[in-house]
Motif scaffolding. Structure first.
Motif, PDB file in Angstrom:
ATOM      1  N   VAL A  72     -87.326  65.203  25.375  1.00 61.43           N
ATOM      2  CA  VAL A  72     -86.006  65.588  25.884  1.00 61.43           C
ATOM      3  C   VAL A  72     -85.553  64.609  26.964  1.00 61.43           C
ATOM      4  CG1 VAL A  72     -84.750  67.379  27.124  1.00 61.43           C
ATOM      5  CG2 VAL A  72     -86.331  68.005  25.314  1.00 61.43           C
ATOM      6  N   PHE A  73     -86.459  64.241  27.890  1.00 54.62           N
ATOM      7  CA  PHE A  73     -86.119  63.279  28.933  1.00 54.62           C
ATOM      8  C   PHE A  73     -85.684  61.947  28.331  1.00 54.62           C
ATOM      9  CE2 PHE A  73     -88.725  65.844  31.958  1.00 54.62           C
ATOM     10  CZ  PHE A  73     -87.737  65.997  32.925  1.00 54.62           C
ATOM     11  N   ARG A  74     -86.397  61.505  27.309  1.00 54.18           N
ATOM     12  CA  ARG A  74     -86.062  60.223  26.683  1.00 54.18           C
ATOM     13  C   ARG A  74     -84.680  60.270  26.038  1.00 54.18           C
ATOM     14  NH1 ARG A  74     -91.858  58.894  23.867  1.00 54.18           N
ATOM     15  NH2 ARG A  74     -92.983  58.598  25.826  1.00 54.18           N
ATOM     16  N   TRP A  75     -84.381  61.364  25.352  1.00 55.14           N
ATOM     17  CA  TRP A  75     -83.070  61.485  24.712  1.00 55.14           C
ATOM     18  C   TRP A  75     -81.948  61.584  25.739  1.00 55.14           C
ATOM     19  CZ3 TRP A  75     -81.523  60.100  20.200  1.00 55.14           C
ATOM     20  CH2 TRP A  75     -82.417  60.061  19.149  1.00 55.14           C
ATOM     21  N   VAL A  76     -82.186  62.338  26.800  1.00 53.21           N
ATOM     22  CA  VAL A  76     -81.169  62.457  27.844  1.00 53.21           C
ATOM     23  C   VAL A  76     -80.906  61.098  28.479  1.00 53.21           C
ATOM     24  CG1 VAL A  76     -80.726  63.410  30.155  1.00 53.21           C
ATOM     25  CG2 VAL A  76     -81.564  64.888  28.331  1.00 53.21           C
ATOM     26  N   LEU A  77     -81.956  60.365  28.784  1.00 52.18           N
ATOM     27  CA  LEU A  77     -81.802  59.048  29.381  1.00 52.18           C
ATOM     28  C   LEU A  77     -81.064  58.100  28.442  1.00 52.18           C
ATOM     29  CD1 LEU A  77     -82.440  57.356  31.848  1.00 52.18           C
ATOM     30  CD2 LEU A  77     -84.584  56.725  30.768  1.00 52.18           C
ATOM     31  N   LEU A  78     -81.433  58.112  27.175  1.00 45.44           N
ATOM     32  CA  LEU A  78     -80.775  57.250  26.194  1.00 45.44           C
ATOM     33  C   LEU A  78     -79.300  57.599  26.048  1.00 45.44           C
ATOM     34  CD1 LEU A  78     -81.068  55.066  23.957  1.00 45.44           C
ATOM     35  CD2 LEU A  78     -81.461  56.958  22.379  1.00 45.44           C
ATOM     36  N   LEU A  79     -78.988  58.873  25.955  1.00 48.19           N
ATOM     37  CA  LEU A  79     -77.588  59.286  25.809  1.00 48.19           C
ATOM     38  C   LEU A  79     -76.765  58.970  27.055  1.00 48.19           C
ATOM     39  CD1 LEU A  79     -78.033  62.657  23.906  1.00 48.19           C
ATOM     40  CD2 LEU A  79     -77.212  60.485  22.986  1.00 48.19           C
ATOM     41  N   ILE A 108     -76.027  55.227  26.949  1.00 45.27           N
ATOM     42  CA  ILE A 108     -74.997  54.947  25.945  1.00 45.27           C
ATOM     43  C   ILE A 108     -73.624  55.379  26.461  1.00 45.27           C
ATOM     44  CG2 ILE A 108     -74.144  55.603  23.659  1.00 45.27           C
ATOM     45  CD1 ILE A 108     -77.087  55.650  22.749  1.00 45.27           C
ATOM     46  N   ALA A 109     -73.558  56.539  27.104  1.00 46.68           N
ATOM     47  CA  ALA A 109     -72.291  57.012  27.658  1.00 46.68           C
ATOM     48  C   ALA A 109     -71.790  56.068  28.746  1.00 46.68           C
ATOM     49  CB  ALA A 109     -72.454  58.424  28.207  1.00 46.68           C
ATOM     50  N   THR A 122     -70.713  56.897  37.718  1.00 46.40           N
ATOM     51  CA  THR A 122     -71.287  58.233  37.871  1.00 46.40           C
ATOM     52  C   THR A 122     -72.346  58.499  36.800  1.00 46.40           C
ATOM     53  OG1 THR A 122     -69.208  59.032  38.800  1.00 46.40           O
ATOM     54  CG2 THR A 122     -70.751  60.694  37.991  1.00 46.40           C
ATOM     55  N   VAL A 123     -72.044  58.114  35.581  1.00 45.63           N
ATOM     56  CA  VAL A 123     -73.003  58.322  34.491  1.00 45.63           C
ATOM     57  C   VAL A 123     -74.256  57.484  34.716  1.00 45.63           C
ATOM     58  CG1 VAL A 123     -73.363  57.977  32.020  1.00 45.63           C
ATOM     59  CG2 VAL A 123     -71.249  59.002  32.821  1.00 45.63           C
ATOM     60  N   VAL A 124     -74.094  56.259  35.167  1.00 48.78           N
ATOM     61  CA  VAL A 124     -75.255  55.403  35.420  1.00 48.78           C
ATOM     62  C   VAL A 124     -76.089  55.961  36.570  1.00 48.78           C
ATOM     63  CG1 VAL A 124     -75.953  53.101  36.204  1.00 48.78           C
ATOM     64  CG2 VAL A 124     -74.232  53.342  34.429  1.00 48.78           C
ATOM     65  N   LYS A 125     -75.448  56.514  37.595  1.00 48.02           N
ATOM     66  CA  LYS A 125     -76.200  57.144  38.688  1.00 48.02           C
ATOM     67  C   LYS A 125     -77.059  58.286  38.156  1.00 48.02           C
ATOM     68  CE  LYS A 125     -72.817  56.168  42.260  1.00 48.02           C
ATOM     69  NZ  LYS A 125     -71.809  56.752  43.155  1.00 48.02           N
ATOM     70  N   TRP A 126     -76.486  59.105  37.276  1.00 47.23           N
ATOM     71  CA  TRP A 126     -77.265  60.210  36.710  1.00 47.23           C
ATOM     72  C   TRP A 126     -78.358  59.706  35.780  1.00 47.23           C
ATOM     73  CZ3 TRP A 126     -77.849  64.679  38.714  1.00 47.23           C
ATOM     74  CH2 TRP A 126     -76.852  65.213  39.503  1.00 47.23           C
ATOM     75  N   ALA A 127     -78.127  58.577  35.124  1.00 43.81           N
ATOM     76  CA  ALA A 127     -79.171  57.985  34.285  1.00 43.81           C
ATOM     77  C   ALA A 127     -80.347  57.538  35.153  1.00 43.81           C
ATOM     78  CB  ALA A 127     -78.609  56.815  33.484  1.00 43.81           C
ATOM     79  N   VAL A 128     -80.056  56.983  36.314  1.00 44.77           N
ATOM     80  CA  VAL A 128     -81.122  56.579  37.228  1.00 44.77           C
ATOM     81  C   VAL A 128     -81.892  57.799  37.715  1.00 44.77           C
ATOM     82  CG1 VAL A 128     -81.571  55.562  39.500  1.00 44.77           C
ATOM     83  CG2 VAL A 128     -80.005  54.437  37.910  1.00 44.77           C
ATOM     84  N   VAL A 129     -81.183  58.862  38.046  1.00 39.53           N
ATOM     85  CA  VAL A 129     -81.849  60.101  38.483  1.00 39.53           C
ATOM     86  C   VAL A 129     -82.734  60.644  37.362  1.00 39.53           C
ATOM     87  CG1 VAL A 129     -81.440  62.515  39.129  1.00 39.53           C
ATOM     88  CG2 VAL A 129     -80.117  60.688  40.190  1.00 39.53           C
ATOM     89  N   ALA A 130     -82.237  60.634  36.127  1.00 39.28           N
ATOM     90  CA  ALA A 130     -83.031  61.121  34.998  1.00 39.28           C
ATOM     91  C   ALA A 130     -84.257  60.232  34.778  1.00 39.28           C
ATOM     92  CB  ALA A 130     -82.176  61.161  33.735  1.00 39.28           C
ATOM     93  N   GLY A 131     -84.098  58.931  34.937  1.00 42.07           N
ATOM     94  CA  GLY A 131     -85.233  58.019  34.799  1.00 42.07           C
ATOM     95  C   GLY A 131     -86.284  58.261  35.865  1.00 42.07           C
ATOM     96  N   LEU A 132     -85.853  58.476  37.097  1.00 38.12           N
ATOM     97  CA  LEU A 132     -86.806  58.775  38.161  1.00 38.12           C
ATOM     98  C   LEU A 132     -87.532  60.092  37.912  1.00 38.12           C
ATOM     99  CD1 LEU A 132     -84.762  57.656  41.288  1.00 38.12           C
ATOM    100  CD2 LEU A 132     -86.745  56.511  40.284  1.00 38.12           C
ATOM    101  N   ALA A 133     -86.814  61.078  37.412  1.00 33.35           N
ATOM    102  CA  ALA A 133     -87.449  62.360  37.079  1.00 33.35           C
ATOM    103  C   ALA A 133     -88.466  62.178  35.957  1.00 33.35           C
ATOM    104  CB  ALA A 133     -86.389  63.379  36.681  1.00 33.35           C
ATOM    105  N   PHE A 134     -88.131  61.361  34.979  1.00 31.46           N
ATOM    106  CA  PHE A 134     -89.041  61.097  33.866  1.00 31.46           C
ATOM    107  C   PHE A 134     -90.348  60.486  34.371  1.00 31.46           C
ATOM    108  CE2 PHE A 134     -90.554  57.986  30.721  1.00 31.46           C
ATOM    109  CZ  PHE A 134     -90.900  58.845  29.700  1.00 31.46           C
TER     110      PHE A 134
END
Length: 61
Positions: free
Chosen positions: A3-10, A13-14, A36-48
């Motif tokens: 799930v983390f990988r898919w969220v990060l990938l999406l 892409i967004a 904003t989307v890239v900031k959340w991608a970084v947060v998701a990557g750190l969580a992963f």
């Protein structure tokens, strides 16, 4: 983990699509959305990576 990988990938892409819209239209709102989307991608990557580290620490104990 999947799930983390898919969220990060999406999210990535967004972000790319938002920046493409910014380049295409020149509207600053798309750049703001992209950042904003890239900031959340970084947060998701750190969580992963935090989850990965915690799993490895749990296996070591």
């Amino acid at each position: 983990m999947l799930v983390f990988r898919w969220v990060l990938l999406l999210l990535l892409i967004a972000g790319i699509l938002c920046f493409a819209m910014y380049i295409g239209t020149g509207q600053v709102a798309w750049r703001r959305r992209g950042l904003t989307v890239v900031k959340w991608a970084v947060v998701a990557g750190l969580a992963f990576f935090a989850v990965l580290a915690l799993e490895r620490m749990a296996m070591a104990v």
